[in-house]
Design a protein around this motif. Structure first.
Motif, PDB file in Angstrom:
ATOM      1  N   UNK A 104      11.082 -59.518 -16.209  1.00 37.18           N
ATOM      2  CA  UNK A 104      11.964 -58.508 -15.610  1.00 37.18           C
ATOM      3  C   UNK A 104      12.597 -59.033 -14.323  1.00 37.18           C
ATOM      4  N   UNK A 105      11.818 -59.675 -13.466  1.00 31.46           N
ATOM      5  CA  UNK A 105      12.339 -60.181 -12.188  1.00 31.46           C
ATOM      6  C   UNK A 105      13.384 -61.265 -12.397  1.00 31.46           C
ATOM      7  N   UNK A 106      13.126 -62.178 -13.320  1.00 37.32           N
ATOM      8  CA  UNK A 106      14.107 -63.239 -13.597  1.00 37.32           C
ATOM      9  C   UNK A 106      15.399 -62.628 -14.126  1.00 37.32           C
ATOM     10  N   UNK A 107      15.291 -61.651 -15.025  1.00 43.05           N
ATOM     11  CA  UNK A 107      16.484 -61.043 -15.603  1.00 43.05           C
ATOM     12  C   UNK A 107      17.260 -60.224 -14.557  1.00 43.05           C
ATOM     13  N   UNK A 108      16.566 -59.454 -13.724  1.00 43.83           N
ATOM     14  CA  UNK A 108      17.245 -58.670 -12.690  1.00 43.83           C
ATOM     15  C   UNK A 108      17.931 -59.601 -11.692  1.00 43.83           C
ATOM     16  N   UNK A 109      17.261 -60.682 -11.289  1.00 41.24           N
ATOM     17  CA  UNK A 109      17.855 -61.643 -10.346  1.00 41.24           C
ATOM     18  C   UNK A 109      19.099 -62.291 -10.949  1.00 41.24           C
ATOM     19  N   UNK A 110      19.007 -62.717 -12.190  1.00 36.29           N
ATOM     20  CA  UNK A 110      20.147 -63.345 -12.858  1.00 36.29           C
ATOM     21  C   UNK A 110      21.305 -62.354 -13.007  1.00 36.29           C
ATOM     22  N   UNK A 111      20.992 -61.129 -13.347  1.00 33.76           N
ATOM     23  CA  UNK A 111      22.020 -60.099 -13.526  1.00 33.76           C
ATOM     24  C   UNK A 111      22.719 -59.801 -12.201  1.00 33.76           C
ATOM     25  N   UNK A 112      21.958 -59.636 -11.130  1.00 35.13           N
ATOM     26  CA  UNK A 112      22.556 -59.369  -9.811  1.00 35.13           C
ATOM     27  C   UNK A 112      23.389 -60.560  -9.351  1.00 35.13           C
ATOM     28  N   UNK A 113      22.868 -61.764  -9.535  1.00 37.17           N
ATOM     29  CA  UNK A 113      23.595 -62.968  -9.130  1.00 37.17           C
ATOM     30  C   UNK A 113      24.917 -63.092  -9.884  1.00 37.17           C
ATOM     31  N   UNK A 114      24.884 -62.873 -11.173  1.00 34.42           N
ATOM     32  CA  UNK A 114      26.096 -62.954 -11.998  1.00 34.42           C
ATOM     33  C   UNK A 114      27.109 -61.903 -11.581  1.00 34.42           C
ATOM     34  N   UNK A 115      26.634 -60.698 -11.334  1.00 28.79           N
ATOM     35  CA  UNK A 115      27.537 -59.616 -10.934  1.00 28.79           C
ATOM     36  C   UNK A 115      28.195 -59.904  -9.599  1.00 28.79           C
TER      37      UNK A 115
END
Length: 164
Positions: A104-115
């Motif tokens: 979950x943390x890796x996915x949330x970090x990647x999603x926020x970074x991409x956005x």
């Protein structure tokens, strides 16, 4: 607090701010169901990191309202509302609501970074031209320097001092 999305009785959304590692829920009434703890912890860790190694547009993080949603397939959507100097977004890619904190943390970090990079012209987390990448290493969600594959720190600990 969770609320049911109008027109869809099968979708729950939690809307909250993160302040001092704690969730501050809005005044929207809901069914009183708790959000999945691993996902809440993941959002808190990423929100903590948003304050460090960020370049570009100024962002008012204390007023950023996150949204965590669970859909009919028991998959997660993450995003934030428009405001605080940022445009809003919501993104889901089939991540299960019962995912472990690390995933979950890796996915949330990647999603926020991409956005942030894709729409708001904010480079995060970075020093100069090189963005760190969120990854899972030995069962821990971490920030990695992609040029060297060196682990910089755990996701959620980016502000605890220079390690890069």
């Amino acid at each position: 607090m969770a609320y049911v999305v109008p027109g869809s009785q099968d979708r729950l959304v939690w809307s909250f701010r993160v302040a001092s590692d704690k969730l501050v829920f809005g005044e929207v009434p809901g069914p009183g169901i708790e959000a999945p703890p691993a996902w809440v912890d993941a959002v808190v860790a990423v929100a903590r990191d948003l304050g460090c190694l960020r370049f570009g547009r100024e962002v008012e993080l204390s007023r950023l309202v996150w949204e965590l949603g669970i859909g009919t397939e028991y998959t997660v959507t993450i995003g934030w509302k428009t405001g605080s100097g940022l445009g809003g977004f919501a993104r889901g890619e089939g991540m299960p609501m019962d995912a472990a904190f690390c995933a979950a943390a890796v996915w949330v970090a990647d999603t926020a970074q991409t956005e942030l990079a894709g729409y708001e012209f904010v480079q995060w987390p970075c020093r100069g031209r090189h963005l760190l990448k969120p990854r899972q290493v030995d069962g821990t969600p971490v920030w990695v320097d992609p040029r060297t594959d060196h682990v910089i720190c755990a996701i959620g600990e980016l502000c605890q001092g220079p390690r890069w």
